[in-house]
Write a protein that holds these residues in place. Structure first.
Motif: not given
Length: 185
Positions: A67, A73-74, A76-77, A140
C-alpha cells in the motif's frame, strides 16, 4: 443474545485477547455463514483460515509495504499513511485468527453471496463474544496468484472478505448511526 440485540450492539472489533478460537467454533461460524441467501442456489463461497500469528504478521507487513509503495493508486488511503508507516500497526489488529472469504466468479452473484455469508459470520461471532473486523487494507495481498496458490484457492475465486477475528478485549458501546436516507418521489 437475541438477533435484534446482536444487530444493535455489533461493532467492528480491533482489540482481541490471546484466547484461541477453537476449530469447532470456527467450523460452526463458517457453517452459519453458509446458511445465508445465495443467488441461483450457487453457494459460491470458499474459505481460508490462518491461525499462525507469525504468518498473519508477515501478511500485515506485506500489505503495508504494498500500500505504501502504491499509495498513488489508492487516493482514499492517503489518510492512513501514518498508520501504514507505523511499525507497531497491524492491519489485522494483532489477531490470532484470520478468516478469508473468496467467491467463485462463475456465479454472477458471488460478491453478494459472500458478503451475506460474512455478515452471518460476523453476527454469529458477536453473539459468542468473538469480535470481527472486515480488513479492506488486505485486498491486494490476499488476492495475489502466489497467496492463492499457497492456500489452494482456485484461480476462478476472487477475494471478497478478509476478516480478523478474536475474543473481544473489551465490550464496546452500541454504534450510533445517522438516520437512514429513504428516497421517495
Amino acid at each position: 443474545m437475541d438477533i435484534l440485540e446482536c444487530i444493535n450492539s455489533k461493532r467492528s472489533i480491533r482489540a482481541y485477547t490471546d484466547e484461541i478460537i477453537s476449530e469447532e467454533t470456527l467450523t460452526n461460524l463458517i457453517e452459519l455463514g453458509t446458511k445465508s441467501s445465495t443467488g441461483s442456489g450457487l453457494e459460491p463461497w470458499g474459505f481460508v483460515i490462518i491461525r499462525d500469528k507469525d504468518e498473519i504478521n508477515s501478511l500485515s507487513e506485506m500489505s503495508k509495504k504494498y500500500l505504501l509503495d502504491n499509495l498513488e493508486r489508492y487516493p482514499y488511503l492517503h489518510q492512513y499513511e501514518d498508520w501504514l508507516k507505523n511499525p507497531k500497526y497491524s492491519i489485522f489488529n494483532h489477531a490470532n485468527t484470520l478468516l478469508i472469504i473468496y467467491g467463485n466468479t462463475e456465479s454472477h452473484w458471488y460478491v453478494y453471496d459472500c458478503t451475506l455469508a460474512a455478515g452471518n459470520i460476523m453476527l454469529a461471532a458477536h453473539s459468542m463474544g468473538i469480535g470481527t473486523c472486515w480488513i479492506g487494507f488486505a485486498e491486494h495481498t490476499l488476492n495475489t496468484k502466489e497467496f492463492k496458490e499457497k492456500y489452494g484457492v482456485p484461480e476462478k475465486y476472487q477475494l471478497v472478505c478478509p476478516m480478523s477475528m478474536g475474543y473481544m478485549k473489551t465490550k464496546l458501546t452500541a454504534p450510533e448511526r445517522k438516520k437512514p436516507i429513504i428516497f421517495h418521489p
